[in-house]
Design an enzyme around this catalytic site. Structure first.
Site, PDB file in Angstrom:
ATOM      1  N   ASN A   7       0.874  -1.175   0.000  1.00 44.68           N
ATOM      2  CA  ASN A   7       0.000   0.000   0.000  1.00 44.68           C
ATOM      3  C   ASN A   7       0.912   1.225   0.000  1.00 44.68           C
ATOM      4  O   ASN A   7       1.455   1.604   1.033  1.00 44.68           O
ATOM      5  CB  ASN A   7      -0.886  -0.037   1.257  1.00 44.68           C
ATOM      6  CG  ASN A   7      -1.882   1.096   1.297  1.00 44.68           C
ATOM      7  OD1 ASN A   7      -1.861   1.988   0.449  1.00 44.68           O
ATOM      8  ND2 ASN A   7      -2.755   1.071   2.281  1.00 44.68           N
ATOM      9  N   LYS A  14       3.438   0.830   3.015  1.00 44.43           N
ATOM     10  CA  LYS A  14       3.116  -0.174   4.035  1.00 44.43           C
ATOM     11  C   LYS A  14       3.057  -1.533   3.372  1.00 44.43           C
ATOM     12  O   LYS A  14       2.674  -1.634   2.195  1.00 44.43           O
ATOM     13  CB  LYS A  14       1.759   0.150   4.679  1.00 44.43           C
ATOM     14  CG  LYS A  14       1.828   1.344   5.614  1.00 44.43           C
ATOM     15  CD  LYS A  14       0.520   1.523   6.360  1.00 44.43           C
ATOM     16  CE  LYS A  14      -0.190   2.755   5.847  1.00 44.43           C
ATOM     17  NZ  LYS A  14      -1.530   2.947   6.176  1.00 44.43           N
ATOM     18  N   ARG A  90      -2.578  -2.127  -3.496  1.00 44.76           N
ATOM     19  CA  ARG A  90      -3.837  -1.430  -3.225  1.00 44.76           C
ATOM     20  C   ARG A  90      -3.927  -0.184  -4.108  1.00 44.76           C
ATOM     21  O   ARG A  90      -3.032   0.660  -4.098  1.00 44.76           O
ATOM     22  CB  ARG A  90      -3.891  -1.010  -1.763  1.00 44.76           C
ATOM     23  CG  ARG A  90      -5.165  -0.291  -1.472  1.00 44.76           C
ATOM     24  CD  ARG A  90      -5.110   0.509  -0.216  1.00 44.76           C
ATOM     25  NE  ARG A  90      -6.377   1.216  -0.095  1.00 44.76           N
ATOM     26  CZ  ARG A  90      -6.546   2.280   0.649  1.00 44.76           C
ATOM     27  NH1 ARG A  90      -5.567   2.769   1.346  1.00 44.76           N
ATOM     28  NH2 ARG A  90      -7.709   2.866   0.702  1.00 44.76           N
ATOM     29  N   HIS A 180     -13.366   2.318  -0.137  1.00 37.55           N
ATOM     30  CA  HIS A 180     -13.267   1.301   0.930  1.00 37.55           C
ATOM     31  C   HIS A 180     -13.886  -0.036   0.526  1.00 37.55           C
ATOM     32  O   HIS A 180     -14.356  -0.793   1.385  1.00 37.55           O
ATOM     33  CB  HIS A 180     -13.988   1.756   2.219  1.00 37.55           C
ATOM     34  CG  HIS A 180     -13.523   3.060   2.773  1.00 37.55           C
ATOM     35  ND1 HIS A 180     -14.393   4.066   3.110  1.00 37.55           N
ATOM     36  CD2 HIS A 180     -12.297   3.524   3.064  1.00 37.55           C
ATOM     37  CE1 HIS A 180     -13.725   5.108   3.580  1.00 37.55           C
ATOM     38  NE2 HIS A 180     -12.438   4.796   3.560  1.00 37.55           N
ATOM     39  N   GLY A 212     -11.710   8.460   6.917  1.00 43.71           N
ATOM     40  CA  GLY A 212     -12.703   8.583   5.848  1.00 43.71           C
ATOM     41  C   GLY A 212     -13.809   7.593   6.181  1.00 43.71           C
ATOM     42  O   GLY A 212     -13.515   6.526   6.702  1.00 43.71           O
ATOM     43  N   ARG A 241     -13.377  16.144   6.127  1.00 37.86           N
ATOM     44  CA  ARG A 241     -14.131  16.305   4.871  1.00 37.86           C
ATOM     45  C   ARG A 241     -15.593  16.630   5.146  1.00 37.86           C
ATOM     46  O   ARG A 241     -16.203  16.047   6.049  1.00 37.86           O
ATOM     47  CB  ARG A 241     -14.073  15.010   4.043  1.00 37.86           C
ATOM     48  CG  ARG A 241     -12.686  14.709   3.528  1.00 37.86           C
ATOM     49  CD  ARG A 241     -12.641  13.367   2.829  1.00 37.86           C
ATOM     50  NE  ARG A 241     -11.592  12.534   3.392  1.00 37.86           N
ATOM     51  CZ  ARG A 241     -11.425  11.250   3.141  1.00 37.86           C
ATOM     52  NH1 ARG A 241     -12.254  10.621   2.328  1.00 37.86           N
ATOM     53  NH2 ARG A 241     -10.448  10.580   3.699  1.00 37.86           N
ATOM     54  N   GLU A 334     -15.077   0.488  15.049  1.00 35.07           N
ATOM     55  CA  GLU A 334     -14.604  -0.570  15.948  1.00 35.07           C
ATOM     56  C   GLU A 334     -14.408  -0.083  17.376  1.00 35.07           C
ATOM     57  O   GLU A 334     -14.426  -0.879  18.314  1.00 35.07           O
ATOM     58  CB  GLU A 334     -13.273  -1.147  15.429  1.00 35.07           C
ATOM     59  CG  GLU A 334     -13.426  -1.944  14.143  1.00 35.07           C
ATOM     60  CD  GLU A 334     -12.091  -2.308  13.504  1.00 35.07           C
ATOM     61  OE1 GLU A 334     -11.122  -2.578  14.239  1.00 35.07           O
ATOM     62  OE2 GLU A 334     -12.019  -2.312  12.256  1.00 35.07           O
ATOM     63  N   GLU A 385      -8.240  -5.191   5.308  1.00 34.17           N
ATOM     64  CA  GLU A 385      -8.155  -4.911   3.876  1.00 34.17           C
ATOM     65  C   GLU A 385      -6.979  -5.649   3.229  1.00 34.17           C
ATOM     66  O   GLU A 385      -7.070  -6.111   2.097  1.00 34.17           O
ATOM     67  CB  GLU A 385      -8.050  -3.398   3.650  1.00 34.17           C
ATOM     68  CG  GLU A 385      -9.367  -2.706   3.992  1.00 34.17           C
ATOM     69  CD  GLU A 385      -9.264  -1.208   4.161  1.00 34.17           C
ATOM     70  OE1 GLU A 385      -9.618  -0.483   3.242  1.00 34.17           O
ATOM     71  OE2 GLU A 385      -8.843  -0.754   5.237  1.00 34.17           O
TER      72      GLU A 385
HETATM   73  P1  ADP Z   1      -7.967   5.522   8.240  1.00 37.51           P
HETATM   74  O1  ADP Z   1      -9.073   6.001   7.357  1.00 37.51           O
HETATM   75  O2  ADP Z   1      -6.840   6.510   8.379  1.00 37.51           O
HETATM   76  O3  ADP Z   1      -7.538   4.113   8.008  1.00 37.51           O
HETATM   77  P2  ADP Z   1      -8.955   4.499  10.761  1.00 37.51           P
HETATM   78  O4  ADP Z   1      -9.917   3.502  10.279  1.00 37.51           O
HETATM   79  O5  ADP Z   1      -7.679   4.022  11.385  1.00 37.51           O
HETATM   80  O6  ADP Z   1      -8.651   5.588   9.669  1.00 37.51           O
HETATM   81  O7  ADP Z   1      -9.704   5.445  11.814  1.00 37.51           O
HETATM   82  C1  ADP Z   1      -9.020   6.486  12.437  1.00 37.51           C
HETATM   83  C2  ADP Z   1      -9.989   7.223  13.344  1.00 37.51           C
HETATM   84  O8  ADP Z   1     -10.566   6.312  14.290  1.00 37.51           O
HETATM   85  C3  ADP Z   1      -9.293   8.263  14.209  1.00 37.51           C
HETATM   86  O9  ADP Z   1      -9.240   9.491  13.547  1.00 37.51           O
HETATM   87  C4  ADP Z   1     -10.189   8.344  15.413  1.00 37.51           C
HETATM   88  O10 ADP Z   1     -11.121   9.390  15.176  1.00 37.51           O
HETATM   89  C5  ADP Z   1     -10.948   7.033  15.436  1.00 37.51           C
HETATM   90  N1  ADP Z   1     -10.667   6.271  16.660  1.00 37.51           N
HETATM   91  C6  ADP Z   1      -9.627   5.455  16.915  1.00 37.51           C
HETATM   92  N2  ADP Z   1      -9.699   4.942  18.165  1.00 37.51           N
HETATM   93  C7  ADP Z   1     -10.815   5.461  18.728  1.00 37.51           C
HETATM   94  C8  ADP Z   1     -11.452   5.340  20.001  1.00 37.51           C
HETATM   95  N3  ADP Z   1     -10.945   4.580  20.954  1.00 37.51           N
HETATM   96  N4  ADP Z   1     -12.601   6.036  20.200  1.00 37.51           N
HETATM   97  C9  ADP Z   1     -13.120   6.820  19.253  1.00 37.51           C
HETATM   98  N5  ADP Z   1     -12.571   6.976  18.027  1.00 37.51           N
HETATM   99  C10 ADP Z   1     -11.442   6.322  17.768  1.00 37.51           C
END
Ligand code: ADP
Length: 397
Positions: A7, A14, A90, A180, A212, A241, A334, A385
């Site tokens: 990626n 990565k 990716r 996604h 996103g 965004r 999650e 992914e």
């Molecule tokens: P990316 O699109 O960069 O892959 P991720 O799926 O890793 O993003 O999501 C990142 C976002 O998840 C962070 O900006 C944060 O807002 C949120 N996040 C991560 N851990 C927590 C948590 N414990 N509680 C609430 N939001 C969280």
């Protein structure tokens, strides 16, 4: 067979090496600050971690370093490069040029570079740079392109078209492509497995909520609609965004703020979303903290995010003519019980019986957060992914 998943971003790369017999991750890591001073590779393998602080003027040097790490005496997991059966790359945007995972040939590379860059100017050129670097370093290894958009290729015309002149859609390919896709595909398949059903038997709304965010309607295992659009700016508001906005408001804002078209789009991508609403942060952890301390705008940003996501759940249940399951995945999906509760509350009329106590527990793996007698199951499913990219690549070979 071992598959290397790559990626590549403009200054990062990565990777994961996955053994397809067991689907176990043998090694993984990432190069950062490629082309910038202070570049390094953080690599894991054999339960160990090693940081290589080394100049990486370009992606070719980065991928060479990754191969060296994979063959390292300590953290290495292979003896020679020949053990890597194929590389899966990716790719964010395919336009209408690629509908599925595609083996790289000179013609494919040409189409990728000549046709798709303008659809994802930040992502696709970087991925192509990573791809070219891999081809140089591993000329005999098959390379596959795995597109974030492929899973959405099954959307019907009525779902992917905008209400613009049809001739302009045909001439310029302006339509909804989604994003996604590998994540929506993975979690919808995992949900079916968990529920002991075939994907064909289920109507699922998958909520990929991260930096996103996108929401998809998956009917019978196929994507029939998704919230992201021509680019990943559409749908719900996100970290920075705006999400959907009346096009006339964009022109109005640009005029008031003295912005060019391009600058107005940059503003919508970088300065808006929950960061713009809260004035505090794009990170939902900061918004949760702010809201707990009584910051009304943090509370508002969280409310807007849950409300907009909930509206997609309702819309997609209507579009599919029913609903069996809601899935939450990615960083927010999650990890944020607040957002999940905000999305699922008051959906009893749809058959959702939400279990607030269960929702507040932290569980590894798949977590069922609806009540046992809920007609619609609500699941939290960690996305993967890289595994989808590896599976698609292996299937192609
Ligand atoms: P990316 O699109 O960069 O892959 P991720 O799926 O890793 O993003 O999501 C990142 C976002 O998840 C962070 O900006 C944060 O807002 C949120 N996040 C991560 N851990 C927590 C948590 N414990 N509680 C609430 N939001 C969280």
């Amino acid at each position: 067979m071992k598959i290397l998943v790559v990626n590549a971003g403009s200054s990062s790369l990565k990777y994961q090496l996955i053994d397809m017999e067991t689907e176990k991750v043998l090694a993984k890591g990432g190069c950062e600050r490629i082309g910038i001073e202070g570049s390094f590779l953080k690599a894991k393998g054999n339960g160990l971690e090693k940081v290589y602080e080394q100049a990486m003027p370009n992606h070719k040097v980065a991928i060479e370093l990754v191969i060296n790490a994979l063959r390292d005496e300590g953290i290495g997991v292979i003896k020679s490069m020949e053990e890597i059966g194929a590389v899966g790359h990716r790719i964010v945007a395919s336009g209408e040029y690629f509908k599925k995972t595609t083996l790289v040939t000179p013609e494919v590379l040409k189409t990728l570079e000549e046709k798709t860059f303008e659809l994802a100017p930040l992502h696709n050129p970087a991925a192509a740079t990573g791809l070219r670097a891999c081809i140089e370093v591993m000329p005999k290894t098959p390379m596959a392109l795995v597109f974030d958009t492929s899973f959405h290729a099954t959307m019907p015309e009525k779902a992917y078209l905008y209400g613009i002149d049809y001739n302009d859609y045909k001439a310029y390919g302006v339509r909804r492509y989604g994003a996604h896709g590998t994540s929506h595909k993975f979690v919808s398949q995992e949900a079916a497995k968990y529920l002991g059903k075939k994907p064909e038997q289920l109507k699922i709304v998958t909520c990929h909520l991260g930096n996103g965010s996108s929401i998809s309607a998956v009917d019978g295992g196929k994507c029939v609609d998704t919230s992201m659009g021509f680019t990943p700016l559409a749908g719900v508001l996100m970290g920075t965004r705006s999400g959907d906005i009346d096009a006339s408001a964009v022109e109005f804002l640009a005029r008031k703020k003295g912005l060019s078209h391009a600058d107005a789009v940059t503003y919508l991508n970088k300065k808006c979303g929950v960061a713009g609403i809260s004035g505090v942060s794009s990170d939902f952890r900061d918004l949760d903290d702010g809201a707990k301390k009584g910051n009304k705008r943090c509370e508002l940003a969280l409310d807007m995010f849950s409300y907009q996501t909930k509206k997609y759940v309702g819309a997609y249940a209507a579009a599919m003519g029913g609903l069996d399951c809601i899935v939450f995945t990615a960083g927010i999906g999650e990890n944020s019980p607040n957002v999940r509760e905000g999305v699922c509350e008051n959906l009893e009329f749809l058959g959702v019986k939400f279990d607030k106590n269960e929702n507040n527990l932290r569980v590894d793996g798949i977590h069922e957060i609806s009540a046992k007698d809920s007609k619609v199951k609500v699941l939290v499913i960690p996305t993967n992914e890289e595994l989808v990219i590896a599976r698609e690549t292996a299937a192609l070979l």
